[in-house]
Write a protein that holds these residues in place. Structure first.
Motif, PDB file in Angstrom:
ATOM      1  N   ALA A 105      93.180  97.923 -63.911  1.00 48.75           N
ATOM      2  CA  ALA A 105      92.780  98.559 -62.893  1.00 48.75           C
ATOM      3  C   ALA A 105      93.956  98.458 -61.969  1.00 48.75           C
ATOM      4  CB  ALA A 105      92.071  96.941 -62.280  1.00 48.75           C
ATOM      5  N   LEU A 106      94.635  98.355 -62.045  1.00 48.16           N
ATOM      6  CA  LEU A 106      96.211  98.648 -61.291  1.00 48.16           C
ATOM      7  C   LEU A 106      96.837  99.638 -61.981  1.00 48.16           C
ATOM      8  CD1 LEU A 106      98.129  95.267 -62.030  1.00 48.16           C
ATOM      9  CD2 LEU A 106      97.235  95.974 -59.616  1.00 48.16           C
ATOM     10  N   ASN A 107      96.594  99.704 -62.812  1.00 45.71           N
ATOM     11  CA  ASN A 107      97.148 101.271 -64.388  1.00 45.71           C
ATOM     12  C   ASN A 107      95.745 102.266 -63.377  1.00 45.71           C
ATOM     13  OD1 ASN A 107      98.965 102.823 -66.105  1.00 45.71           O
ATOM     14  ND2 ASN A 107      96.337 103.414 -66.252  1.00 45.71           N
ATOM     15  N   ASN A 108      94.778 102.544 -63.545  1.00 46.79           N
ATOM     16  CA  ASN A 108      93.864 102.869 -63.192  1.00 46.79           C
ATOM     17  C   ASN A 108      94.177 103.123 -62.012  1.00 46.79           C
ATOM     18  OD1 ASN A 108      93.265 103.008 -65.763  1.00 46.79           O
ATOM     19  ND2 ASN A 108      91.150 102.361 -65.487  1.00 46.79           N
ATOM     20  N   LEU A 109      93.756 102.576 -60.823  1.00 47.73           N
ATOM     21  CA  LEU A 109      93.950 102.619 -59.490  1.00 47.73           C
ATOM     22  C   LEU A 109      95.449 103.627 -59.061  1.00 47.73           C
ATOM     23  CD1 LEU A 109      93.008 103.085 -56.574  1.00 47.73           C
ATOM     24  CD2 LEU A 109      93.991 101.019 -55.981  1.00 47.73           C
ATOM     25  N   ALA A 110      96.238 103.528 -59.750  1.00 52.25           N
ATOM     26  CA  ALA A 110      97.854 104.287 -59.571  1.00 52.25           C
ATOM     27  C   ALA A 110      96.971 105.722 -60.291  1.00 52.25           C
ATOM     28  CB  ALA A 110      98.851 103.465 -60.515  1.00 52.25           C
ATOM     29  N   TRP A 111      96.890 105.824 -61.556  1.00 53.67           N
ATOM     30  CA  TRP A 111      96.274 106.850 -62.434  1.00 53.67           C
ATOM     31  C   TRP A 111      95.673 107.947 -60.946  1.00 53.67           C
ATOM     32  CZ3 TRP A 111      98.891 110.409 -65.864  1.00 53.67           C
ATOM     33  CH2 TRP A 111      97.633 111.144 -65.808  1.00 53.67           C
TER      34      TRP A 111
END
Length: 186
Positions: A105-111
Protein backbone atom coordinates in the motif's frame (compact mmCIF):
# COMPACT_ATOMS: atom_id res chain seq x y z
CA UNK A 1 -16.14 -9.28 -21.67
CA UNK A 2 -18.58 -11.40 -23.65
CA UNK A 3 -16.96 -14.47 -22.07
CA UNK A 4 -18.12 -13.17 -18.71
CA UNK A 5 -21.83 -13.23 -19.53
CA UNK A 6 -23.94 -15.71 -17.50
CA UNK A 7 -23.82 -19.20 -18.90
CA UNK A 8 -20.74 -18.55 -21.04
CA UNK A 9 -18.41 -21.54 -21.21
CA UNK A 10 -15.35 -19.49 -20.26
CA UNK A 11 -17.08 -18.07 -17.19
CA UNK A 12 -18.30 -21.48 -16.05
CA UNK A 13 -14.78 -22.89 -16.50
CA UNK A 14 -13.24 -20.09 -14.45
CA UNK A 15 -15.73 -20.49 -11.62
CA UNK A 16 -15.52 -24.29 -11.61
CA UNK A 17 -11.73 -24.12 -11.36
CA UNK A 18 -11.68 -21.40 -8.71
CA UNK A 19 -10.04 -18.82 -10.95
CA UNK A 20 -11.99 -15.90 -9.53
CA UNK A 21 -8.85 -13.73 -9.24
CA UNK A 22 -8.28 -14.16 -12.97
CA UNK A 23 -11.81 -12.94 -13.60
CA UNK A 24 -11.36 -9.96 -11.29
CA UNK A 25 -8.16 -8.99 -13.11
CA UNK A 26 -9.83 -9.33 -16.50
CA UNK A 27 -12.75 -7.18 -15.37
CA UNK A 28 -10.38 -4.60 -13.89
CA UNK A 29 -8.30 -4.35 -17.06
CA UNK A 30 -11.42 -4.06 -19.17
CA UNK A 31 -12.88 -1.32 -16.96
CA UNK A 32 -9.64 0.68 -17.05
CA UNK A 33 -9.38 0.26 -20.81
CA UNK A 34 -12.97 1.38 -21.34
CA UNK A 35 -12.50 4.45 -19.13
CA UNK A 36 -9.30 5.41 -20.97
CA UNK A 37 -10.93 4.98 -24.39
CA UNK A 38 -13.91 7.08 -23.33
CA UNK A 39 -11.57 9.85 -22.18
CA UNK A 40 -9.65 9.69 -25.45
CA UNK A 41 -12.96 9.93 -27.34
CA UNK A 42 -14.22 12.84 -25.23
CA UNK A 43 -17.07 10.87 -23.67
CA UNK A 44 -16.42 11.98 -20.11
CA UNK A 45 -19.79 10.90 -18.75
CA UNK A 46 -19.14 7.31 -19.83
CA UNK A 47 -15.55 7.56 -18.57
CA UNK A 48 -16.80 8.67 -15.17
CA UNK A 49 -19.21 5.72 -15.12
CA UNK A 50 -16.38 3.25 -15.80
CA UNK A 51 -14.19 4.93 -13.20
CA UNK A 52 -17.00 4.71 -10.62
CA UNK A 53 -17.60 1.03 -11.31
CA UNK A 54 -13.87 0.33 -11.19
CA UNK A 55 -13.54 2.15 -7.88
CA UNK A 56 -16.40 0.12 -6.41
CA UNK A 57 -14.89 -3.16 -7.62
CA UNK A 58 -11.33 -2.39 -6.53
CA UNK A 59 -11.08 0.82 -4.50
CA UNK A 60 -7.33 0.54 -3.99
CA UNK A 61 -6.27 -0.39 -7.49
CA UNK A 62 -4.29 2.68 -8.44
CA UNK A 63 -3.95 1.57 -12.06
CA UNK A 64 -7.23 3.36 -12.77
CA UNK A 65 -5.64 6.60 -11.61
CA UNK A 66 -2.36 5.95 -13.42
CA UNK A 67 -4.20 5.27 -16.68
CA UNK A 68 -6.88 7.97 -16.46
CA UNK A 69 -5.58 10.91 -14.43
CA UNK A 70 -3.05 12.15 -17.03
CA UNK A 71 -5.58 11.67 -19.83
CA UNK A 72 -8.19 13.67 -17.93
CA UNK A 73 -5.73 16.50 -17.25
CA UNK A 74 -4.69 16.53 -20.92
CA UNK A 75 -8.36 16.66 -21.93
CA UNK A 76 -8.99 19.66 -19.66
CA UNK A 77 -11.13 17.65 -17.26
CA UNK A 78 -9.37 18.85 -14.12
CA UNK A 79 -12.40 18.44 -11.85
CA UNK A 80 -12.95 14.82 -12.87
CA UNK A 81 -9.21 14.13 -12.58
CA UNK A 82 -9.19 15.61 -9.08
CA UNK A 83 -12.25 13.57 -8.08
CA UNK A 84 -10.58 10.39 -9.33
CA UNK A 85 -7.29 11.17 -7.60
CA UNK A 86 -8.96 12.12 -4.30
CA UNK A 87 -11.11 9.01 -4.21
CA UNK A 88 -8.20 6.61 -4.63
CA UNK A 89 -5.89 8.62 -2.41
CA UNK A 90 -8.45 8.52 0.39
CA UNK A 91 -8.83 4.77 0.04
CA UNK A 92 -5.08 4.21 0.06
CA UNK A 93 -4.53 6.49 3.05
CA UNK A 94 -7.23 4.60 4.97
CA UNK A 95 -5.47 1.34 4.14
CA UNK A 96 -2.13 2.71 5.34
CA UNK A 97 -3.69 4.06 8.51
CA UNK A 98 -5.22 0.67 9.27
CA UNK A 99 -2.08 -1.25 8.22
CA UNK A 100 0.95 1.05 8.60
CA UNK A 101 3.35 -1.76 7.71
CA UNK A 102 1.62 -2.66 4.46
CA UNK A 103 4.59 -2.18 2.15
CA UNK A 104 2.47 -2.73 -0.95
CA UNK A 105 0.00 0.00 0.00
CA UNK A 106 2.85 2.39 0.82
CA UNK A 107 4.52 1.59 -2.50
CA UNK A 108 1.32 1.86 -4.51
CA UNK A 109 0.41 5.26 -3.12
CA UNK A 110 3.95 6.49 -3.77
CA UNK A 111 3.72 5.17 -7.34
CA UNK A 112 0.35 6.87 -7.86
CA UNK A 113 1.77 10.15 -6.60
CA UNK A 114 4.80 9.81 -8.90
CA UNK A 115 2.75 8.95 -11.97
CA UNK A 116 0.47 11.91 -11.36
CA UNK A 117 3.34 14.27 -10.40
CA UNK A 118 1.57 15.03 -7.14
CA UNK A 119 2.61 14.99 -3.48
CA UNK A 120 6.17 14.08 -4.46
CA UNK A 121 7.68 14.84 -1.05
CA UNK A 122 5.13 12.49 0.54
CA UNK A 123 5.92 9.94 -2.16
CA UNK A 124 9.57 9.84 -1.07
CA UNK A 125 8.62 9.11 2.53
CA UNK A 126 6.06 6.46 1.54
CA UNK A 127 8.46 4.78 -0.84
CA UNK A 128 11.32 4.80 1.64
CA UNK A 129 9.05 3.17 4.23
CA UNK A 130 8.04 0.48 1.71
CA UNK A 131 11.67 -0.24 0.85
CA UNK A 132 12.64 -0.40 4.53
CA UNK A 133 9.84 -2.93 5.13
CA UNK A 134 10.78 -5.05 2.10
CA UNK A 135 14.42 -4.30 1.23
CA UNK A 136 14.72 -7.22 -1.19
CA UNK A 137 11.88 -5.97 -3.39
CA UNK A 138 13.15 -4.56 -6.66
CA UNK A 139 9.62 -3.35 -7.40
CA UNK A 140 9.55 -1.11 -4.34
CA UNK A 141 13.06 0.12 -5.07
CA UNK A 142 11.94 0.90 -8.63
CA UNK A 143 9.23 3.15 -7.21
CA UNK A 144 11.76 4.88 -4.96
CA UNK A 145 14.01 5.46 -7.98
CA UNK A 146 11.13 6.99 -9.97
CA UNK A 147 10.11 9.19 -7.04
CA UNK A 148 13.70 10.39 -6.65
CA UNK A 149 13.83 11.10 -10.37
CA UNK A 150 10.59 13.08 -10.35
CA UNK A 151 11.89 15.06 -7.38
CA UNK A 152 14.98 16.03 -9.38
CA UNK A 153 17.28 13.73 -7.40
CA UNK A 154 18.76 12.11 -10.47
CA UNK A 155 21.86 10.66 -8.77
CA UNK A 156 19.72 8.98 -6.10
CA UNK A 157 17.43 7.67 -8.85
CA UNK A 158 20.42 6.23 -10.72
CA UNK A 159 21.75 4.52 -7.61
CA UNK A 160 18.38 2.99 -6.74
CA UNK A 161 17.73 1.86 -10.31
CA UNK A 162 21.21 0.34 -10.57
CA UNK A 163 20.37 -1.68 -7.46
CA UNK A 164 17.09 -2.77 -9.10
CA UNK A 165 18.96 -3.90 -12.20
CA UNK A 166 21.41 -5.82 -10.01
CA UNK A 167 18.58 -7.48 -8.08
CA UNK A 168 16.72 -8.53 -11.23
CA UNK A 169 19.04 -8.30 -14.25
CA UNK A 170 16.48 -9.91 -16.58
CA UNK A 171 13.94 -7.13 -16.10
CA UNK A 172 14.16 -4.86 -19.15
CA UNK A 173 12.12 -2.13 -17.45
CA UNK A 174 14.92 -1.52 -14.93
CA UNK A 175 17.59 -1.25 -17.63
CA UNK A 176 15.42 1.14 -19.66
CA UNK A 177 14.77 3.36 -16.65
CA UNK A 178 18.47 3.34 -15.76
CA UNK A 179 19.25 4.54 -19.29
CA UNK A 180 16.58 7.25 -18.99
CA UNK A 181 18.01 8.46 -15.69
CA UNK A 182 21.60 8.40 -16.98
CA UNK A 183 20.56 10.41 -20.05
CA UNK A 184 18.95 13.00 -17.78
CA UNK A 185 22.14 13.26 -15.73
CA UNK A 186 24.17 14.36 -18.78
Amino acid sequence: VEALSPGAGQLDFQIRNHHIQYLRNAIKRERIHRAAVCIENGDFEAAEHHIEVGAKLQPQDIEMVVACYPRLIKAGQDDLAEKLFDRYEKSMLEQIEAWPKDAMALNNLAWMYAQCNRELSDAIQLSQRAVSLAPSSAIYLDTLAEVHFRNGRVEAAIAAMQECANMDPREQHYRENLERYLAAAK
